[in-house]
Motif scaffolding. Structure first.
Motif, mmCIF file in Angstrom:
data_model
loop_
_atom_site.group_PDB
_atom_site.id
_atom_site.type_symbol
_atom_site.label_atom_id
_atom_site.label_comp_id
_atom_site.label_asym_id
_atom_site.label_seq_id
_atom_site.Cartn_x
_atom_site.Cartn_y
_atom_site.Cartn_z
ATOM 1 N N GLY A 40 0.868 -1.085 -0.059
ATOM 2 C CA GLY A 40 -0.183 0.244 0.286
ATOM 3 C C GLY A 40 0.807 1.539 -0.248
ATOM 4 N N ARG A 41 2.305 1.474 0.218
ATOM 5 C CA ARG A 41 3.128 2.297 0.084
ATOM 6 C C ARG A 41 2.948 2.681 -1.306
ATOM 7 N N ILE A 42 2.886 2.612 -2.273
ATOM 8 C CA ILE A 42 2.992 2.844 -3.617
ATOM 9 C C ILE A 42 1.471 2.586 -4.534
ATOM 10 N N VAL A 43 1.039 3.109 -5.274
ATOM 11 C CA VAL A 43 -0.081 2.769 -6.295
ATOM 12 C C VAL A 43 1.294 2.794 -7.546
ATOM 13 N N VAL A 44 0.460 1.213 -8.002
ATOM 14 C CA VAL A 44 1.197 0.465 -8.890
ATOM 15 C C VAL A 44 0.285 0.798 -9.931
ATOM 16 N N GLN A 45 0.962 1.347 -11.139
ATOM 17 C CA GLN A 45 -0.576 0.796 -12.632
ATOM 18 C C GLN A 45 0.317 0.496 -13.928
ATOM 19 N N ARG A 46 0.708 -0.647 -14.129
ATOM 20 C CA ARG A 46 1.180 -1.044 -15.016
ATOM 21 C C ARG A 46 0.406 -1.721 -15.949
ATOM 22 N N VAL A 47 1.123 -1.385 -17.678
ATOM 23 C CA VAL A 47 0.588 -1.747 -18.798
ATOM 24 C C VAL A 47 1.619 -2.029 -19.651
ATOM 25 N N VAL A 48 1.939 -2.500 -20.818
ATOM 26 C CA VAL A 48 3.124 -2.674 -21.115
ATOM 27 C C VAL A 48 3.582 -1.240 -21.973
ATOM 28 N N GLY A 49 5.147 -1.467 -21.817
ATOM 29 C CA GLY A 49 5.205 0.383 -22.520
ATOM 30 C C GLY A 49 5.492 1.077 -21.033
ATOM 31 N N SER A 50 5.156 0.995 -19.889
ATOM 32 C CA SER A 50 4.713 1.962 -19.367
ATOM 33 C C SER A 50 4.186 3.397 -19.737
ATOM 34 N N ASP B 269 1.609 2.083 -31.170
ATOM 35 C CA ASP B 269 1.132 3.717 -31.818
ATOM 36 C C ASP B 269 2.517 4.714 -30.638
ATOM 37 N N GLN B 270 2.441 4.677 -29.368
ATOM 38 C CA GLN B 270 2.309 6.062 -28.849
ATOM 39 C C GLN B 270 4.354 5.623 -28.134
ATOM 40 N N LEU B 271 4.959 3.597 -28.217
ATOM 41 C CA LEU B 271 5.828 3.326 -28.270
ATOM 42 C C LEU B 271 6.920 3.514 -29.272
ATOM 43 N N MET B 272 6.026 3.915 -30.785
ATOM 44 C CA MET B 272 7.047 3.632 -31.838
ATOM 45 C C MET B 272 7.293 5.881 -32.184
ATOM 46 N N VAL B 273 6.515 6.846 -31.289
ATOM 47 C CA VAL B 273 7.076 7.877 -31.352
ATOM 48 C C VAL B 273 8.973 8.116 -30.410
ATOM 49 N N SER B 274 9.152 7.442 -29.375
ATOM 50 C CA SER B 274 10.817 7.260 -29.025
ATOM 51 C C SER B 274 11.347 6.168 -29.967
ATOM 52 N N PRO C 7 10.369 -6.257 -24.744
ATOM 53 C CA PRO C 7 9.594 -6.961 -25.701
ATOM 54 C C PRO C 7 8.769 -6.098 -26.406
ATOM 55 N N ILE C 8 7.694 -5.069 -26.236
ATOM 56 C CA ILE C 8 7.344 -4.615 -26.812
ATOM 57 C C ILE C 8 7.609 -3.354 -27.204
ATOM 58 N N ILE C 9 8.855 -2.682 -26.426
ATOM 59 C CA ILE C 9 9.983 -1.993 -27.077
ATOM 60 C C ILE C 9 10.428 -1.946 -28.385
ATOM 61 N N GLU C 10 10.824 -3.755 -28.400
ATOM 62 C CA GLU C 10 11.037 -4.513 -29.955
ATOM 63 C C GLU C 10 10.513 -4.469 -30.819
ATOM 64 N N ALA C 11 9.016 -5.094 -30.682
ATOM 65 C CA ALA C 11 7.477 -4.918 -31.705
ATOM 66 C C ALA C 11 7.821 -3.339 -32.059
ATOM 67 N N ALA C 12 8.141 -2.376 -31.428
ATOM 68 C CA ALA C 12 7.615 -0.624 -32.061
ATOM 69 C C ALA C 12 8.918 -1.005 -32.673
ATOM 70 N N LEU C 13 10.380 -1.049 -32.832
ATOM 71 C CA LEU C 13 10.931 -1.195 -33.847
ATOM 72 C C LEU C 13 10.282 -1.921 -34.836
ATOM 73 N N LYS C 14 10.016 -3.002 -34.658
ATOM 74 C CA LYS C 14 9.600 -4.147 -35.779
ATOM 75 C C LYS C 14 8.865 -3.496 -36.941
ATOM 76 N N GLN C 15 8.020 -2.922 -36.036
ATOM 77 C CA GLN C 15 7.081 -1.906 -36.720
ATOM 78 C C GLN C 15 7.402 -1.305 -37.571
ATOM 79 N N LEU C 16 8.071 -0.283 -37.206
ATOM 80 C CA LEU C 16 8.639 0.600 -38.197
ATOM 81 C C LEU C 16 9.318 0.141 -38.825
#
Length: 842
Positions: A632-642, A700-705, A676-685
């Protein structure tokens, strides 16, 4: 005797499931297309067999503390065995918690060993058994609650354990299903959930209800959440609960609504995700609900959705149609969508326009009924060899296309400028791409006319008037390359002509000028090679600041090479005392974790969160363990790619809710290496086949960086090995993705106000996937500039179309004001670049 007990429990459970089906049937999403009749029968039979086998195992005995004396050893399916193991693990967790009231850190030593041996999952030595959606504020990691071995559970977390159509929560689930294919997908709600409770109070107040036991000291906080998108998603579950318990107390309504919200989330997953629906229908994945009691730590398994057979008959679409009801696409993401689309087309993996033919009726009906929401305005040449939708691999409704011979623009108002303005104001389009092409007949004619000193006024018909808009580019190219061949001069003139059109668009349109100043619009140049099908991206105009008339600090930061912040390991980059204390808590805990010295922690339901951590769901290590903090000390939100998402999405509204409710002084965006999601974004490009809509939302969001990383890494291509170049790309993409999430968060007025008041700081960090050590990068380098610009813009007066006149821009930003550029001024020749497509940054 044990069999009789289990049979009686199963019958009682069946009655409860039937009642739940009757209660929740009214809330099932309407519509959907029936599947094949045989599949309906098979799916229904499979679901029935599955529920029966679970009951026969005695899982129902755990509903409210029941316990079987005889442990079964034979299981009808792998899923049943996994659920049974999780049930036994939770029993042990409850026993230990009752005896010691401590959390011993789970498997921190094993997690650290996993990171050191496997680099965070590179070898995937342990199969994921269950994928779980739970609340960001659930007081303990799911791994601890179920007592599973390290790496056997993967978790997606957000406030209220909910999701919406094609959001990052569903995208994360689909990505993990494709990556690891866990046999069990479980939605775990929790008693007394704060998000559900807030929604109950909102609905009760709107309905004039006075619920017995409702708290009276939260009205100010409730007022600040009145327009919360997150509470909108929870509201149907609350209304279901109120209908079933019209005389119920506040606590009773909240707890029933918590259970209904589990069913609602399952319902959304099955009816909005084709991947999840298919996996549940063929038995690959079992989708289950469960409730976690925050007081005791006990999990009550709810089984499959009582109306699952009906839900499986609703066929979600593989590709969502973007209509006027959809949120506008942020400009940076629009650029990557066109870039990756052309990469698919030029590598032979395109065909989105062709794929739409089989579902034309449905798609066109949606577009005609709900309106269009194009990703970009594309100004192209009328040449038949440059088909705009095809070369960007887009479907009908994705592009607002304007074409003429030579993709030229006349000075002053006109049809081209007016059409582009219409898309920006009425269709909310954020990107304009001016696209020339090789072997352009109009540009070739203009170059040849300049070479022979022809008078355009003598050219037959209106062709001369058309060529007059290209002659300027032709003269510049010939002056720059006087001894070159006509083909080389045409190639250079084509690029100059694109940039001249961009300049004229901005100078002739207050709407474009306004949107560029707001940072909502970008105008890019591109040249299409009709031989290879590949686009050469020219980027924005090299003299953009001179055309706009002021310094664009954020544009400069985006255009220059990224330099990581040099914060020594162990230093605390936070500014305020409360943020420094929160960051020091995380730093000290991470040092204990990475050195293998976790401490025992006390369970305290009243503990106030010190920080929000936005982490990646692709990691199998609990964030609480990474920072070795008490439950309970931190609120943790988790989705792939942060990723933070956009303001209309679940992940974004979840963060806003957490900030308004618990007011922590620190929000840390935590990404990890070897993701692995960063790797997938690079493959999309690189032209990889486009994924389904929910995963695409994340990529789409990760492909920006990733796109910026690819472009910046190309400058190092000559002196780096292939391995070194790949490592640099991944490192840049990872770090920049954390800053892009912060950029998205800074679009929230709520968040900006807290930062200005000194009550919140946004920081970025990267966890080394091989050591577990977190490196901190501090706040966004352009945060102060972005907030100050947003404040100034909010004060400016707008006309009836929301446009701010040029004179007001110049007075508001007088310190950054630059002398304007005349309509006759040409772009700087050296700024365009003449190398390969990879040498020019978009």
């Amino acid at each position: 005797a044990d069999r009789n007990k289990m049979r009686d429990a199963a019958r009682a459970r069946g009655a409860r499931l039937l009642m739940a089906a009757l209660l929740t049937g009214a809330s099932i999403a309407r519509g959907g297309v029936a599947r094949d009749r045989h599949r309906r029968v098979d799916a229904g039979a499979a679901a029935a067999r599955s529920r029966s086998s679970l009951r026969s195992l005695g899982c129902a005995l755990m509903l409210r503390g029941g316990r079987s004396k005889a442990e079964p050893t034979v299981f009808n399916s792998e899923q049943d065995e996994i659920v049974w193991e999780m049930l036994q693990g939770n029993r042990e967790y409850v026993r230990q918690r009752k005896e010691a009231a401590l959390d011993n850190g789970g498997h921190s030593h094993e997690y650290l060993q996993y990171l050191q041996e496997d680099g965070g999952g590179a070898l995937r030595q342990v199969k994921v058994k269950a994928l779980i959606i739970s609340c960001a504020r659930s007081f303990a990691p799911m791994d601890h609650i179920f007592g599973t071995n390290p790496r056997e559970i993967q978790v997606v977390r957000g406030c209220g354990y909910t999701c919406s159509v094609a959001d990052s929560v569903i995208g994360s689930i689909e990505f993990e299903l494709a990556d690891t294919t866990p046999p069990v997908l479980m939605i775990v709600g929790n008693t007394g959930n704060e998000v559900v409770a807030s929604t109950v109070r909102r609905v009760a107040r709107a309905s004039g209800l006075d619920l017995k036991g409702s708290p009276n000291d939260v009205s100010a906080r409730d007022d600040s959440l009145a327009d919360s998108v997150l509470l909108d998603l929870i509201e149907p579950s609350v209304r279901d609960a109120l209908e079933q318990l019209p005389s119920g107390t506040y606590d009773q309504i909240v707890n029933l609504a918590c259970e209904m919200n589990v069913w609602r989330t399952i319902e959304t997953l099955l009816t909005q995700s084709c991947a999840i629906n298919d996996a549940a229908a063929d038995g690959t994945v079992k989708v289950l609900g469960a409730m976690y009691d925050t007081e005791t730590g006990q999990v009550s398994f709810m089984g499959e959705h009582p109306s699952q057979s009906l839900l499986l008959q609703m066929t979600p679409s593989n590709n969502a149609v973007r209509t006027a009801d959809s949120p506008p696409v942020p400009v940076e993401e629009a650029v990557t969508m066109l870039y990756s689309g052309n990469a698919r087309y030029s590598t032979g993996r395109g065909g989105l326009a062709g794929q739409a033919v089989g579902d034309t009726q449905k798609m066109m009906t949606q577009l005609s009924k709900d309106g269009q929401n194009p990703v970009a305005v594309v100004i192209g040449c009328a040449d038949s060899r440059a088909p705009i939708e095809l070369l960007f691999d887009m479907r009908p409704g994705d592009l607002f296309v304007l074409r003429n011979a030579g993709n030229a623009c006349k000075p002053g108002p006109g049809m081209l400028v007016g059409s582009a303005e219409y898309a920006i104001i009425n269709l909310r389009t954020k990107l304009i791409v001016v696209t020339g092409h090789t072997k352009c007949g109009a540009v070739t004619a203009a170059v040849e006319a300049v070479r022979r000193n022809a008078d355009m006024a003598e050219v037959t018909g209106s062709i001369g008037a058309c060529l007059m808009e290209i002659v300027e580019a032709a003269k510049t190219a010939i002056d720059e390359l006087p001894n070159a061949s006509t083909a080389e001069q045409v190639q250079r003139a084509t690029e100059y002509n694109v940039m001249n059109t961009i300049r004229k668009l901005i100078l002739n349109s207050d709407v474009l000028y306004n949107s560029l100043n707001l940072g909502e619009l970008q105008v890019h140049g591109a040249v299409f090679d009709i031989f290879s099908g590949r686009i050469k991206w020219l980027g924005q105009h090299p003299d953009l600041e001179k055309i706009i008339g002021r310094r664009l600090h954020f544009h400069r930061w985006k255009s220059q090479p990224y330099v990581p912040a040099s914060i020594p390991l162990g230093d605390n980059p936070a500014r305020s005392p409360s943020a420094r204390a929160a960051l020091r808590l995380l730093q000290d805990g991470n040092l204990r974790f990475s050195s293998g010295k976790p401490i025992a922690k006390v369970h305290d339901l009243d503990v106030r969160p010190s920080a929000i951590v936005l982490g990646g769901a692709e990691s199998r290590v609990p964030i609480e363990d990474v920072f070795d903090v008490e439950p309970g000390r931190i609120v943790v939100q988790r989705v792939v790619g942060s990723i933070a998402g956009t303001q209309e999405r679940t992940a974004f509204s979840s963060i806003e809710y957490a900030l308004e409710t618990w007011e922590p002084p620190l929000l840390l965006v935590l990404v990890q290496t070897n993701s692995p999601i960063i790797e997938a974004a690079l493959k999309q490009l690189g032209g990889e086949h486009q994924p389904r809509a929910p995963i695409k939302v994340v990529l789409d969001q990760l492909m920006v960086s990733s796109l910026r990383a690819v472009m910046e890494s190309k400058d190092s291509e000559a002196h780096l090995s292939a391995a070194g170049l790949d490592l640099k790309m991944r490192q840049l993409a990872t770090e920049l993705s954390a800053f892009y999430s912060i950029e998205m968060l800074l679009r929230s007025r709520r968040i900006r106000r807290r930062i200005e008041a000194g009550t919140l700081e946004l920081h970025a960090g990267v966890m080394d996937a091989s050591t577990g050590r977190v490196r901190y990068f501090g706040e966004h380098p352009m945060q102060a500039s972005m907030i100050e610009t947003a404040k100034t813009i909010d004060r400016l007066e707008r006309d009836e179309h929301g446009v701010i006149p040029r004179s007001r821009w110049q007075s508001a930003f007088k310190d950054d004001f630059l002398e304007g550029v005349s309509a006759e001024e040409r772009p700087s020749p050296h700024a365009l670049g003449s190398g390969s497509p990879e040498s020019i940054s978009p």
